[in-house]
Design a protein around this motif. Sequence first.
Motif, PDB file in Angstrom:
ATOM      1  N   GLU A 201       0.591  -1.132  -0.024  1.00  0.00           N
ATOM      2  CA  GLU A 201       0.052   0.006  -0.125  1.00  0.00           C
ATOM      3  C   GLU A 201       0.925   1.359   0.044  1.00  0.00           C
ATOM      4  O   GLU A 201       0.625   2.100  -0.712  1.00  0.00           O
ATOM      5  N   ALA A 202       1.939   1.132   0.796  1.00  0.00           N
ATOM      6  CA  ALA A 202       2.849   2.358   0.950  1.00  0.00           C
ATOM      7  C   ALA A 202       3.530   2.921  -0.487  1.00  0.00           C
ATOM      8  O   ALA A 202       3.612   3.791  -0.919  1.00  0.00           O
ATOM      9  N   LEU A 203       3.817   1.675  -1.094  1.00  0.00           N
ATOM     10  CA  LEU A 203       4.528   1.933  -2.497  1.00  0.00           C
ATOM     11  C   LEU A 203       3.488   1.854  -3.500  1.00  0.00           C
ATOM     12  O   LEU A 203       4.066   2.226  -4.889  1.00  0.00           O
ATOM     13  N   GLY A 204       1.965   1.912  -3.246  1.00  0.00           N
ATOM     14  CA  GLY A 204       1.003   2.295  -4.470  1.00  0.00           C
ATOM     15  C   GLY A 204       1.231   0.919  -5.565  1.00  0.00           C
ATOM     16  O   GLY A 204       1.041   1.099  -6.472  1.00  0.00           O
ATOM     17  N   LEU A 205       1.553  -0.308  -4.773  1.00  0.00           N
ATOM     18  CA  LEU A 205       1.695  -1.284  -5.725  1.00  0.00           C
ATOM     19  C   LEU A 205       0.330  -2.478  -5.788  1.00  0.00           C
ATOM     20  O   LEU A 205       0.639  -3.678  -6.055  1.00  0.00           O
ATOM     21  N   GLN A 206      -0.766  -1.889  -5.191  1.00  0.00           N
ATOM     22  CA  GLN A 206      -2.026  -2.812  -5.143  1.00  0.00           C
ATOM     23  C   GLN A 206      -2.306  -3.314  -6.487  1.00  0.00           C
ATOM     24  O   GLN A 206      -2.861  -4.458  -6.525  1.00  0.00           O
ATOM     25  N   GLN A 207      -2.426  -2.414  -7.333  1.00  0.00           N
ATOM     26  CA  GLN A 207      -2.599  -3.042  -8.723  1.00  0.00           C
ATOM     27  C   GLN A 207      -1.518  -2.864  -9.862  1.00  0.00           C
ATOM     28  O   GLN A 207      -0.975  -1.592  -9.998  1.00  0.00           O
ATOM     29  N   LEU A 208      -0.951  -3.729 -10.265  1.00  0.00           N
ATOM     30  CA  LEU A 208       0.151  -3.618 -11.425  1.00  0.00           C
ATOM     31  C   LEU A 208      -0.244  -3.721 -12.771  1.00  0.00           C
ATOM     32  O   LEU A 208      -1.144  -4.508 -12.896  1.00  0.00           O
ATOM     33  N   ASP A 209      -0.080  -2.938 -13.767  1.00  0.00           N
ATOM     34  CA  ASP A 209      -0.529  -2.663 -14.931  1.00  0.00           C
ATOM     35  C   ASP A 209       0.819  -2.671 -15.906  1.00  0.00           C
ATOM     36  O   ASP A 209       1.295  -1.423 -15.878  1.00  0.00           O
ATOM     37  N   GLY A 210       1.173  -3.413 -16.830  1.00  0.00           N
ATOM     38  CA  GLY A 210       2.230  -3.165 -17.544  1.00  0.00           C
ATOM     39  C   GLY A 210       2.465  -4.143 -18.725  1.00  0.00           C
ATOM     40  O   GLY A 210       1.510  -4.757 -19.116  1.00  0.00           O
ATOM     41  N   GLU A 211       3.689  -4.018 -19.398  1.00  0.00           N
ATOM     42  CA  GLU A 211       4.064  -5.125 -20.301  1.00  0.00           C
ATOM     43  C   GLU A 211       5.380  -5.271 -20.594  1.00  0.00           C
ATOM     44  O   GLU A 211       6.255  -4.663 -19.874  1.00  0.00           O
ATOM     45  N   ILE A 212       5.811  -6.364 -21.220  1.00  0.00           N
ATOM     46  CA  ILE A 212       7.025  -6.800 -21.358  1.00  0.00           C
ATOM     47  C   ILE A 212       7.355  -6.769 -22.719  1.00  0.00           C
ATOM     48  O   ILE A 212       6.447  -7.467 -23.757  1.00  0.00           O
ATOM     49  N   THR A 213       8.496  -6.622 -23.296  1.00  0.00           N
ATOM     50  CA  THR A 213       9.044  -6.710 -24.702  1.00  0.00           C
ATOM     51  C   THR A 213      10.415  -7.159 -24.762  1.00  0.00           C
ATOM     52  O   THR A 213      11.148  -7.037 -23.681  1.00  0.00           O
ATOM     53  N   LEU A 214      10.543  -7.884 -25.688  1.00  0.00           N
ATOM     54  CA  LEU A 214      12.069  -8.350 -26.054  1.00  0.00           C
ATOM     55  C   LEU A 214      12.378  -8.465 -27.545  1.00  0.00           C
ATOM     56  O   LEU A 214      11.698  -8.832 -28.208  1.00  0.00           O
ATOM     57  N   SER A 215      13.532  -8.564 -27.855  1.00  0.00           N
ATOM     58  CA  SER A 215      14.101  -8.565 -29.063  1.00  0.00           C
ATOM     59  C   SER A 215      15.510  -8.810 -29.273  1.00  0.00           C
ATOM     60  O   SER A 215      16.284  -8.516 -28.341  1.00  0.00           O
ATOM     61  N   GLY A 216      16.091  -9.568 -30.176  1.00  0.00           N
ATOM     62  CA  GLY A 216      17.550 -10.012 -30.250  1.00  0.00           C
ATOM     63  C   GLY A 216      17.682 -10.946 -31.464  1.00  0.00           C
ATOM     64  O   GLY A 216      16.967 -10.982 -32.366  1.00  0.00           O
ATOM     65  N   SER A 217      18.973 -11.356 -31.445  1.00  0.00           N
ATOM     66  CA  SER A 217      19.399 -12.125 -32.729  1.00  0.00           C
ATOM     67  C   SER A 217      20.461 -13.142 -32.136  1.00  0.00           C
ATOM     68  O   SER A 217      21.046 -12.916 -31.283  1.00  0.00           O
ATOM     69  N   TRP A 218      20.778 -14.293 -32.768  1.00  0.00           N
ATOM     70  CA  TRP A 218      21.646 -15.129 -32.359  1.00  0.00           C
ATOM     71  C   TRP A 218      22.224 -15.890 -33.780  1.00  0.00           C
ATOM     72  O   TRP A 218      21.755 -15.922 -34.658  1.00  0.00           O
ATOM     73  N   GLU A 219      23.678 -15.841 -33.620  1.00  0.00           N
ATOM     74  CA  GLU A 219      24.559 -16.665 -34.767  1.00  0.00           C
ATOM     75  C   GLU A 219      25.116 -17.821 -34.310  1.00  0.00           C
ATOM     76  O   GLU A 219      26.109 -17.649 -33.720  1.00  0.00           O
ATOM     77  N   PRO A 220      24.405 -19.258 -34.425  1.00  0.00           N
ATOM     78  CA  PRO A 220      24.796 -20.229 -33.867  1.00  0.00           C
ATOM     79  C   PRO A 220      26.281 -20.652 -34.063  1.00  0.00           C
ATOM     80  O   PRO A 220      27.135 -21.093 -33.215  1.00  0.00           O
ATOM     81  N   ALA A 221      26.751 -20.319 -35.473  1.00  0.00           N
ATOM     82  CA  ALA A 221      28.158 -20.679 -35.552  1.00  0.00           C
ATOM     83  C   ALA A 221      29.256 -20.079 -34.781  1.00  0.00           C
ATOM     84  O   ALA A 221      30.171 -20.523 -34.221  1.00  0.00           O
ATOM     85  N   SER A 222      29.241 -18.671 -34.612  1.00  0.00           N
ATOM     86  CA  SER A 222      29.998 -17.739 -34.046  1.00  0.00           C
ATOM     87  C   SER A 222      29.665 -17.838 -32.495  1.00  0.00           C
ATOM     88  O   SER A 222      30.429 -17.413 -31.787  1.00  0.00           O
ATOM     89  N   GLY A 223      28.568 -18.067 -32.352  1.00  0.00           N
ATOM     90  CA  GLY A 223      27.921 -18.061 -30.748  1.00  0.00           C
ATOM     91  C   GLY A 223      27.750 -16.495 -30.406  1.00  0.00           C
ATOM     92  O   GLY A 223      27.580 -16.354 -29.391  1.00  0.00           O
ATOM     93  N   ALA A 224      27.434 -15.656 -31.468  1.00  0.00           N
ATOM     94  CA  ALA A 224      27.355 -14.100 -31.037  1.00  0.00           C
ATOM     95  C   ALA A 224      25.702 -14.136 -30.597  1.00  0.00           C
ATOM     96  O   ALA A 224      24.687 -14.288 -31.564  1.00  0.00           O
ATOM     97  N   LEU A 225      25.522 -13.780 -29.331  1.00  0.00           N
ATOM     98  CA  LEU A 225      24.016 -13.480 -28.913  1.00  0.00           C
ATOM     99  C   LEU A 225      23.831 -12.240 -28.449  1.00  0.00           C
ATOM    100  O   LEU A 225      24.799 -11.653 -27.736  1.00  0.00           O
ATOM    101  N   GLU A 226      22.763 -11.611 -29.072  1.00  0.00           N
ATOM    102  CA  GLU A 226      22.581 -10.203 -28.739  1.00  0.00           C
ATOM    103  C   GLU A 226      21.099 -10.084 -28.345  1.00  0.00           C
ATOM    104  O   GLU A 226      20.272 -10.202 -29.265  1.00  0.00           O
ATOM    105  N   VAL A 227      21.054  -9.573 -27.267  1.00  0.00           N
ATOM    106  CA  VAL A 227      19.581  -9.005 -26.703  1.00  0.00           C
ATOM    107  C   VAL A 227      19.385  -7.841 -26.495  1.00  0.00           C
ATOM    108  O   VAL A 227      20.186  -6.954 -25.862  1.00  0.00           O
ATOM    109  N   GLU A 228      18.783  -7.124 -27.757  1.00  0.00           N
ATOM    110  CA  GLU A 228      18.976  -5.782 -28.149  1.00  0.00           C
ATOM    111  C   GLU A 228      17.810  -4.802 -27.052  1.00  0.00           C
ATOM    112  O   GLU A 228      18.459  -3.753 -26.794  1.00  0.00           O
ATOM    113  N   ASP A 229      16.964  -5.566 -26.701  1.00  0.00           N
ATOM    114  CA  ASP A 229      16.240  -4.827 -25.808  1.00  0.00           C
ATOM    115  C   ASP A 229      15.189  -5.959 -24.917  1.00  0.00           C
ATOM    116  O   ASP A 229      14.504  -6.699 -25.720  1.00  0.00           O
TER     117      ASP A 229
END
Length: 398
Positions: A201-229
Amino acid sequence: MTTSRTTRLLMAGAAFVALSGPAWALDGQDLLAKINAAYAAGSGVLKAEAVEVNGNDVLLKGTTFTATGPDEKSIKLGDLTLQDVTEEDGGAYHVDRIEFPEINVTEDKGSFSVKDLYLAGVTVPGSTAAQGLASMMLYEEAHSGPLSVIADGKPIFSVSEASATMELADDESSLSFEASISGIKADLTVTDDPKSKETIEALGLQQLDGEITLSGSWEPASGALEVEDYTFDFANVGSLSLSFALSGYTMDLVKQLQETARTMQADPKNEQAQQAAGIAMFGLMQQMSFTSAHIRFDDAGITKRGLDFAGKQQGTSGEQMAEMVKGMVPILLAQAKLGALQNEVSTAVNTFIDKPGNLIVAAEPEKEVPFPMIMGAAMGAPETVPSLLGVKVTANEE
């Protein structure tokens, strides 16, 4: 004579087609077996009471998915229709669309439901021993509609929609991915703990409302993994965004990590086996190198409420608590042995507390840093880690 010969040829052709039909028809059991072979890497088993083939569609009747592991649980999925299935080179399959029936699970006083579930553009590998991405089960799109969790007749968690997409490069050397979960709502007032209620109640977290987003890429041969966001954004709280890049996360490493995880799951009560597998996984992780990382928090009111609440607990005001925090930060940083980064962090924290905007931690070394080097520095000379990784801390940047 010509007519008779033509008739015989037509009849022979018809007989050939009739006899060869079953050989060219879809093998539903083989498809299910290969789905499970691909799922085995993720510790799951899909079972069906019966498998029926109708043209290019495969019907899995009475399906159940079981997530294997210490807390093995099964979910009844009902009948699944795998639409427009085609067999490809190397024994692989392509499924145009898989639609799942609505899921409703009720236990005790709670229930869980989700609908509008489907997978589109699914590729089932012919063999998990194949090279590169050809050994993995991939999809072009995964979708979920409304999801709801109810306890004691009261909605406590819900999601409007979730979706994820994957896209292979033309040469199939890399994979890009995106995902989003929108309309996330959570009711935190259901807790019975008085202290938790007071904090919420003090933190005003009684009701949470939001979203989650994710984007990235992966190159299996080189092992380059990038989570852009990777962003968690909640109203009246704030937005936490992560991004990072690694190298060495190859397909071989992925399979070794999966095998080690299965070993740990196979005998969860054997402490020695768990410790050995944990050490093995730790060793595998050292094959990777650190490229970069960014963490950014944009405040939307939670910082002031947090200071006010902490101040109240100490019998003072939020403003006075803010000054106390600013005074304590240099002391804590001195104990952490951050070297030259100490002043930079203190300045950023002071700026943020005076006027909560954003706080950013960035790590950008001049060149990739192997994980073993990072671990060695952390154990032997922790004050060198910030310079090794090129760490910078700033606040209230545009």
